[in-house]
Every structure is written in structure tokens, then in C-alpha cells.
Motif scaffolding. Structure first.
Motif, PDB file in Angstrom:
ATOM      1  N   THR A  55       0.943  -0.854  -0.218  1.00  0.00           N
ATOM      2  CA  THR A  55      -0.209  -0.200  -0.222  1.00  0.00           C
ATOM      3  C   THR A  55       0.691   1.862   0.149  1.00  0.00           C
ATOM      4  O   THR A  55       2.209   1.142   0.450  1.00  0.00           O
ATOM      5  N   ALA A  56       0.665   2.574  -0.215  1.00  0.00           N
ATOM      6  CA  ALA A  56       0.759   3.740   0.495  1.00  0.00           C
ATOM      7  C   ALA A  56       1.282   3.322   1.775  1.00  0.00           C
ATOM      8  O   ALA A  56       0.843   3.083   2.350  1.00  0.00           O
ATOM      9  N   ASP A  57       3.085   4.707   1.559  1.00  0.00           N
ATOM     10  CA  ASP A  57       2.866   4.873   3.131  1.00  0.00           C
ATOM     11  C   ASP A  57       1.902   6.047   3.793  1.00  0.00           C
ATOM     12  O   ASP A  57       2.308   7.429   3.634  1.00  0.00           O
ATOM     13  N   ALA A  58       0.992   6.322   3.800  1.00  0.00           N
ATOM     14  CA  ALA A  58      -0.337   6.637   4.451  1.00  0.00           C
ATOM     15  C   ALA A  58      -0.608   5.969   5.454  1.00  0.00           C
ATOM     16  O   ALA A  58      -1.520   5.114   5.014  1.00  0.00           O
ATOM     17  N   PRO A  59      -1.670   6.604   6.617  1.00  0.00           N
ATOM     18  CA  PRO A  59      -3.073   6.159   7.471  1.00  0.00           C
ATOM     19  C   PRO A  59      -3.261   5.552   6.348  1.00  0.00           C
ATOM     20  O   PRO A  59      -4.547   6.193   5.664  1.00  0.00           O
ATOM     21  N   TRP A  60      -4.018   4.640   6.500  1.00  0.00           N
ATOM     22  CA  TRP A  60      -5.405   3.600   6.041  1.00  0.00           C
ATOM     23  C   TRP A  60      -5.588   3.622   4.475  1.00  0.00           C
ATOM     24  O   TRP A  60      -6.149   2.839   3.214  1.00  0.00           O
ATOM     25  N   ALA A  61      -4.378   3.447   4.115  1.00  0.00           N
ATOM     26  CA  ALA A  61      -3.974   3.363   2.601  1.00  0.00           C
ATOM     27  C   ALA A  61      -4.518   1.921   2.367  1.00  0.00           C
ATOM     28  O   ALA A  61      -4.500   1.092   3.352  1.00  0.00           O
ATOM     29  N   ASP A  62      -5.037   1.534   1.408  1.00  0.00           N
ATOM     30  CA  ASP A  62      -5.452   0.169   1.463  1.00  0.00           C
ATOM     31  C   ASP A  62      -5.011  -0.696  -0.779  1.00  0.00           C
ATOM     32  O   ASP A  62      -4.238   0.513  -1.294  1.00  0.00           O
ATOM     33  N   LEU A  63      -5.396  -1.588  -0.330  1.00  0.00           N
ATOM     34  CA  LEU A  63      -5.352  -2.497  -1.774  1.00  0.00           C
ATOM     35  C   LEU A  63      -5.804  -3.262  -1.666  1.00  0.00           C
ATOM     36  O   LEU A  63      -6.521  -4.270  -0.562  1.00  0.00           O
ATOM     37  N   VAL A  64      -6.316  -4.349  -2.822  1.00  0.00           N
ATOM     38  CA  VAL A  64      -6.962  -5.602  -3.388  1.00  0.00           C
ATOM     39  C   VAL A  64      -6.838  -5.894  -4.201  1.00  0.00           C
ATOM     40  O   VAL A  64      -7.113  -5.152  -5.369  1.00  0.00           O
ATOM     41  N   VAL A  65      -5.441  -7.255  -3.878  1.00  0.00           N
ATOM     42  CA  VAL A  65      -5.372  -7.864  -4.707  1.00  0.00           C
ATOM     43  C   VAL A  65      -6.500  -8.953  -4.846  1.00  0.00           C
ATOM     44  O   VAL A  65      -7.105  -9.246  -5.056  1.00  0.00           O
ATOM     45  N   GLY A  66      -6.861  -8.693  -6.645  1.00  0.00           N
ATOM     46  CA  GLY A  66      -7.537  -9.715  -7.610  1.00  0.00           C
ATOM     47  C   GLY A  66      -7.145 -10.678  -8.610  1.00  0.00           C
ATOM     48  O   GLY A  66      -7.871 -11.483  -8.608  1.00  0.00           O
ATOM     49  N   TYR A  67      -6.149 -10.469  -9.051  1.00  0.00           N
ATOM     50  CA  TYR A  67      -4.859 -11.519  -9.834  1.00  0.00           C
ATOM     51  C   TYR A  67      -4.132 -10.836  -9.774  1.00  0.00           C
ATOM     52  O   TYR A  67      -3.278 -10.327  -9.799  1.00  0.00           O
ATOM     53  N   ALA A  68      -2.942 -12.497  -9.699  1.00  0.00           N
ATOM     54  CA  ALA A  68      -2.076 -12.148 -10.437  1.00  0.00           C
ATOM     55  C   ALA A  68      -1.289 -13.686  -9.720  1.00  0.00           C
ATOM     56  O   ALA A  68      -1.743 -14.657  -9.825  1.00  0.00           O
ATOM     57  N   SER A  69      -0.344 -12.585 -11.367  1.00  0.00           N
ATOM     58  CA  SER A  69       0.262 -14.374 -11.847  1.00  0.00           C
ATOM     59  C   SER A  69       1.910 -13.731 -12.401  1.00  0.00           C
ATOM     60  O   SER A  69       1.450 -12.388 -13.181  1.00  0.00           O
ATOM     61  N   LEU A  70       2.136 -15.062 -12.673  1.00  0.00           N
ATOM     62  CA  LEU A  70       3.835 -14.823 -13.289  1.00  0.00           C
ATOM     63  C   LEU A  70       4.161 -15.915 -14.539  1.00  0.00           C
ATOM     64  O   LEU A  70       3.715 -16.504 -14.408  1.00  0.00           O
ATOM     65  N   PHE A  71       4.792 -14.808 -15.357  1.00  0.00           N
ATOM     66  CA  PHE A  71       5.119 -15.674 -17.019  1.00  0.00           C
ATOM     67  C   PHE A  71       6.212 -15.813 -17.143  1.00  0.00           C
ATOM     68  O   PHE A  71       7.260 -14.696 -16.460  1.00  0.00           O
ATOM     69  N   PHE A  72       7.123 -16.844 -17.245  1.00  0.00           N
ATOM     70  CA  PHE A  72       8.050 -17.437 -17.620  1.00  0.00           C
ATOM     71  C   PHE A  72       8.898 -16.512 -19.431  1.00  0.00           C
ATOM     72  O   PHE A  72       7.861 -17.438 -19.997  1.00  0.00           O
ATOM     73  N   LYS A  73       9.307 -15.653 -19.431  1.00  0.00           N
ATOM     74  CA  LYS A  73       8.997 -15.081 -20.652  1.00  0.00           C
ATOM     75  C   LYS A  73      10.442 -15.825 -21.780  1.00  0.00           C
ATOM     76  O   LYS A  73      10.407 -16.122 -22.989  1.00  0.00           O
ATOM     77  N   GLY A  74      11.831 -16.331 -21.185  1.00  0.00           N
ATOM     78  CA  GLY A  74      12.621 -17.101 -21.536  1.00  0.00           C
ATOM     79  C   GLY A  74      13.675 -17.103 -21.239  1.00  0.00           C
ATOM     80  O   GLY A  74      13.607 -15.697 -20.121  1.00  0.00           O
ATOM     81  N   SER A  75      14.569 -17.274 -21.650  1.00  0.00           N
ATOM     82  CA  SER A  75      16.364 -17.936 -19.910  1.00  0.00           C
ATOM     83  C   SER A  75      17.447 -16.492 -21.279  1.00  0.00           C
ATOM     84  O   SER A  75      16.903 -16.233 -21.681  1.00  0.00           O
ATOM     85  N   THR A  76      18.038 -15.902 -20.284  1.00  0.00           N
ATOM     86  CA  THR A  76      19.007 -15.214 -20.194  1.00  0.00           C
ATOM     87  C   THR A  76      20.091 -15.592 -19.797  1.00  0.00           C
ATOM     88  O   THR A  76      20.195 -16.447 -18.787  1.00  0.00           O
ATOM     89  N   SER A  77      21.467 -15.974 -21.290  1.00  0.00           N
ATOM     90  CA  SER A  77      22.294 -16.532 -20.778  1.00  0.00           C
ATOM     91  C   SER A  77      23.202 -16.083 -19.744  1.00  0.00           C
ATOM     92  O   SER A  77      24.193 -16.579 -18.427  1.00  0.00           O
ATOM     93  N   ALA A  78      23.160 -14.314 -19.507  1.00  0.00           N
ATOM     94  CA  ALA A  78      24.132 -14.096 -18.237  1.00  0.00           C
ATOM     95  C   ALA A  78      23.435 -11.956 -18.896  1.00  0.00           C
ATOM     96  O   ALA A  78      22.688 -11.462 -19.457  1.00  0.00           O
ATOM     97  N   ILE A  79      23.045 -11.979 -17.409  1.00  0.00           N
ATOM     98  CA  ILE A  79      22.284 -10.579 -17.375  1.00  0.00           C
ATOM     99  C   ILE A  79      23.809 -10.054 -16.347  1.00  0.00           C
ATOM    100  O   ILE A  79      24.071 -10.012 -15.092  1.00  0.00           O
TER     101      ILE A  79
END
Length: 580
Positions: free
Chosen positions: A514-538
Motif C-alpha cells: 500500500t502507499a505509505d499513508a495511514p489507512w491506505a489500502d489495496l485489493v489484489v484480485g488477480y496475480a500471475s507470473l509468466f516465464f518469457k525466456g532464459s537469459t544466459s548472462a544478465i
């Protein structure tokens, strides 16, 4: 013609309610309906099933549909008749009635007083909870249906650990499903059961989720059968409620004889998720205790499914399940006593390798919970999933408005306003889930809205190592606000995409702040993680291409020098919201 007439008369007679049997209790004539299987024999169990308010014994018999089950398993079922079609759920009038029924069944049919089980629907379920504190020395297991004490549940310290199976529909509009967990929590704690349940989705039918807390003291379990979409009735489509009650209750007696093992490490089921490559084999250390109520434990054997891992003959009972590969592993501890009796318990270890994506919100399915794999903080209270029964604070909501962008949402807030005090985090150290990412390119997709911020409060999503090193962060402003009620309509929540690079194999967490403020809030409704491809060196420099600091307003406009207010700061440490 005469044969047809006789058959019709016979069917009509069979359709008539079973005649009630009278019994005098405290000088008052009471009655009950009984079902006796043929060739019952002696020392057979007894199930007592109590009707709901304004119902009667015959109605309860028709709803429970226990006859075929009782015929096969050979147990007696009694359906008592309440006075004025109700039950005494605060005193002992009907407690004495139940005791009189038990005594009558022992006298007339030689039932086993060591194996008497009590169930009830609606008000009968409330009475079942009442009886837990009043006659635990007479009832081996309890099975309330769609009923609990709506004024609160307590467990008397003097009562033995009790096995309980509670069945309830999520759409019950008479005795709301939302109160079930609070009622069960009193007994989960009393029984010293693990506070994290084992959750079996699609249990014997797609609409049933089975939650199991246990084993606790004396090997007892507390079970909740959650019936999705079912209302205030005994549900018998696909799976019969009476059959599930019998499956559970038949394992218990007042004088237990089987040994009782308990796995103490790990404390519950585990999930290992690896993306971007082949996972490492997992070594899982198993530790267990074992007791025997009428003798001694001679061994504890550990299994991976049916494969024997080790047999330990003296405590401490421990072994290592080595090199567990991809798939589902049921790790079992089987105790054997000096009479050759056995008892077992298990934990499940899932080792998953998602082919392209992983849905982090896939465990959003129980209202009032922190879902499996997630943890939350609001500056005052930290919660770790799976845990449930929450009526306030960070928890999962099921949205029911005419329009809503997602059915389930994980809510959290920032009570104190401190930096990163409000969060919803996936795969944290305290959860049962480990998320391992190998080097490569990944994409986060997420839908997040505000709960009660009509002017919209910014949210930051971050990918960090489990030890807190940030590899990616993005601060954004939600485009939808629920409006402080799960029954409200809301729409316009955008699906956001963020691509990032993982430089090294490590254990990672995904956090929504949430934001750094009193009573700031959030609701997570959807969250997904996709793998797009390997990287040999980053190269580390590619994570933050410019070492300079940039400032943006919350609307996204870049400024040279911030004035008083909230700004998004982007520098080599990532992105964050700062108050100037």
C-alpha cells in the motif's frame, strides 16, 4: 388387477412416516423415530440426528437419507423429536433426553455405548455444539450440519479433545457460512490441532472443499466440508452428507485403542514452485511423535506414498525423504503398537514446474481467510496463510455486486502509515510456499484496486529475494475502488503487465505494498507470473540503466524538483512513493 392394487397399497404404506417411539424423560413423554438395519447384531454404533427448528424427526430422516449407509455399515440411527419442534440449547433438558435415548438403545439393541455419535441440522447443529460441552463423556464424535451457536462458541477446558465434522453451504442465508470458522476455531485451539488446515479442493465432487485441522491431542481432527453454492439444507447431490458423517465418525470411539502418530515437522503441507528451468530435488526432514492409549508404540514407519523410507523403533522418530522430484508426494507416518494395531497421518509435498505461467491467486477461495501461500501485514497485525476466521483486517473477500472485476480479492491496509507497513506478499518465508526463479525474463500480470479510496491510493508491486533484495518495482495508481463493501458493484480495474529480469537463481517473493499513508489500502484480485525466456548472462547494470534519480507525480508526469506532496521516486534502488 389385484396384484397391482396390492402393490399400490404396499407402496403407499411404505411412504407413510415411520411411527414414533415414546419414552418418558423427567416425567414428560418424549418420542423419537428409529431406523434399524436387518441383521444388526450386537455392539454396533449409534448415530443420533436432530432436526432443525420448526421441523420434526420424520423430516430429518427424509433429509439425511442414511438408510442405505446404515444397512451396509450396520449401525442404528435415531431421530429425536424436539419439544415445540425446537431444542434446549442453553440448559440440560434435551441433554437428559439424549442420555435417555442412549440408555434405551443399549438396553433394547445392545448398541456399543463406546461408539455413539451426535449430529443435527440448523438448530439441531446448534444443539450439537451445545452438547460438546455437556456430554462429551457420552458422545465419541460430533457432526453439526448448517448450524452453530450464533452468539459465540466456547470449549470447556475440562472437556476431552473432540473430533468434529461440520458441513455447511457457502450460500446459506439462514445460518451464514461466514460464522463457521469462528465456531470451529474454539475447538481447533482446544484440541491443540495445527491452525493451518489441509485443504482438499474438489473433494469427491467439484463443489466440495474439505478443510482438515489435525491431528490434535489424542489424534482427533476437526473437519469442515465447505459446499460451494449450497444453501440452508442437507445436501445430497453427488455426495451424501450422511455418508460423509459416517466416514468421519466411524474412526472414533470414547476408548480409543489405535496408536496416534503426529507429524511435527514439517508443520503442514508444502509447495515448491520452480520457474525458468528444472527444479532441484528436495530433501524433506520428517519428525513425528506417537502415543498409544492402551499399550506402547513399537515402531513408526515413514513412507513416500507406498514406498517405505525408514522404520524407527525408538523415539525420536525422524527420517529424511531424499531427492523428491517433480509431482505430488504424500509423506506418511504409520505407527504400530504392541497389539499390532496401526494409526497413520500424512503431509503432502507438491513440487511444481509450471510450463509457462503460475497463478498466484489460485488459492483465493475462502472468505475471511489469508489464502495459502500468502501473508499480509497492516502495521499492527501480521497474518500467514492458510488461516481463516477473520472478520476484521487483512483478509479475503468474495465480491457479490451486480458488476465486479473479479470474484475474490485479498484486502490489506496500512494502519500506521509507515513505510511498507501494509502489504500482501506471496511465497514469504512463513508460508508453505517456496517460489524459485532461475535467470531469465519474466512478466507479472495483475489486477489491483482500492478498497475504500475514492481518490485512489497508489500501490507498489515488487519482486524481491526472500531476504529482501529488490530486483523490480513498479508504482501505479489503481483505476477502480470497491467502496468499502463486498456487495458493491465496481468496474474499470485494468490488467497491468510488468516485465523484469531475474539475474540469478534464488528464492523470490512477490509483494503488493500500500502507499505509505495511514489507512491506505489495496485489493489484489488477480496475480500471475509468466516465464518469457532464459537469459544466459544478465549484467547488474541492466536492472537500473541510469544511476540518476527521477521524480514523477502520481499521474505520471516527470518533474525536476518535487514540491510538497506525494511523488514516485525512481533511482538505482527501484521505485517507491515518498512524501515531501
Amino acid at each position: 388387477m389385484m396384484k397391482k392394487l396390492f402393490l399400490c397399497l404396499l407402496l403407499a404404506l411404505l411412504a407413510l412416516p415411520v411411527a414414533a417411539v415414546d419414552i418418558t424423560v423427567d416425567g414428560v413423554k418424549r418420542s423419537y423415530v428409529i431406523y434399524l438395519p436387518k441383521n444388526l447384531g450386537q455392539n454396533r454404533p449409534l448415530l443420533i440426528s436432530c432436526h432443525g427448528m420448526n421441523q420434526d424427526a420424520n423430516y430429518q430422516k427424509g433429509m439425511l437419507q442414511i438408510e442405505s449407509i446404515a444397512d451396509t455399515a450396520k449401525f442404528v440411527t435415531v431421530f429425536p423429536e424436539g419439544i415445540d419442534r425446537g431444542w434446549d440449547i442453553s440448559g440440560d433438558r434435551d441433554i437428559r433426553f439424549m442420555q435417555a435415548i442412549i440408555d434405551e438403545m443399549v438396553r433394547l439393541y445392545k448398541v456399543d455405548a463406546n461408539r455413539v455419535y451426535l449430529s443435527g441440522f440448523s438448530m439441531g447443529g446448534m444443539f450439537t455444539y451445545h452438547a460438546m460441552n455437556r456430554m462429551a463423556d457420552k458422545i465419541a464424535a460430533f457432526a453439526p450440519i448448517s448450524g452453530y451457536p450464533m452468539w459465540g462458541t466456547t470449549a470447556s477446558p475440562s472437556v476431552r479433545p473432540l473430533p468434529i465434522i461440520h458441513t455447511h453451504g457457502t450460500s446459506d442465508d439462514v445460518v451464514n457460512f461466514s460464522g463457521v470458522q469462528g465456531a470451529l476455531n474454539a475447538w481447533i485451539n482446544h484440541n491443540h490441532c495445527p491452525t493451518t488446515a489441509k485443504v482438499q479442493k474438489n473433494y469427491r465432487a467439484q463443489h466440495i472443499t474439505r478443510h482438515t485441522w489435525g491431528p490434535g491431542d489424542n489424534g482427533v481432527e476437526v473437519v469442515l466440508l465447505e459446499l460451494a453454492g449450497k444453501g440452508h439444507w442437507v445436501s445430497n447431490d453427488v455426495v451424501k452428507t450422511g455418508e460423509e458423517i459416517w466416514r468421519f465418525c466411524k474412526r472414533y470411539a470414547l476408548q480409543m485403542k489405535d496408536p496416534v502418530p503426529k507429524i511435527t515437522k514439517p508443520a503442514g503441507d508444502l509447495s515448491f514452485i520452480t520457474m525458468g528451468g528444472v527444479p532441484e530435488a528436495q530433501d524433506i526432514t520428517l519428525e513425528a511423535t506417537a502415543t498409544d492409549p492402551d499399550g506402547r508404540v513399537v515402531s513408526v514407519a515413514f513412507y513416500d506414498g507406498e514406498e517405505l523410507l525408514a522404520t524407527i523403533t525408538e523415539p525420536p522418530y525422524t527420517c529424511t525423504a531424499e531427492a523428491l522430484g517433480k509431482g505430488r508426494h504424500e509423506l506418511r507416518a504409520v505407527a504400530t503398537d504392541d497389539e499390532g494395531r496401526t494409526g497413520e497421518t500424512s503431509v503432502v509435498v507438491n513440487i511444481e514446474v509450471p510450463s509457462g505461467y503460475h497463478l498466484m491467486h489460485n488459492t483465493f477461495n475462502t472468505e475471511g481467510s489469508v489464502p495459502e501461500g500468502w501473508s499480509t501485514g497492516d502495521g499492527e497485525v501480521q497474518r500467514t496463510g492458510f488461516s481463516t476466521g477473520y472478520q476484521q483486517g487483512s483478509r479475503l473477500f468474495q465480491f457479490t455486486g451486480a458488476k465486479h472485476d473479479f470474484d475474490w480479492g485479498l484486502y490489506t491496509r496500512n494502519v500506521s502509515g509507515a513505510h511498507h507497513a501494509g502489504y500482501a506478499r506471496y511465497a514469504d518465508k512463513g508460508t508453505n510456499t517456496t517460489l524459485t526463479l532461475l535467470p531469465g525474463t519474466y512478466q507479472l500480470r495483475y489486477k489491483v484496486c482500492n478498497w475504500n479510496q475514492p481518490d485512489f491510493s497508489p500501490v507498489t508491486v515488487a519482486v524481491e529475494t526472500v531476504d529482501g533484495q529488490e530486483v523490480f518495482a513498479n508504482t501505479f495508481k489503481p483505476t477502480a475502488n470497491v467502496g468499502n463493501s463486498a456487495t458493491n458493484s465496481f468496474s474499470g480495474c485494468r490488467l497491468l503487465n510488468s516485465q523484469f529480469e531475474v539475474p540469478a537463481k534464488d528464492r523470490y517473493v512477490v509483494t503488493f505494498y500500500t502507499a505509505d499513508a495511514p489507512w491506505a489500502d489495496l485489493v489484489v484480485g488477480y496475480a500471475s507470473l509468466f516465464f518469457k525466456g532464459s537469459t544466459s548472462a544478465i549484467q547488474p547494470s541492466t536492472l537500473h540503466p541510469s544511476p540518476s534519480t527521477h521524480y514523477y507525480t502520481l499521474s505520471g508526469q516527470r518533474v525536476s524538483h518535487p514540491q510538497q506532496g506525494l511523488y514516485v521516486v525512481k533511482d538505482k534502488q527501484g521505485s517507491r512513493v515518498v512524501t515531501y
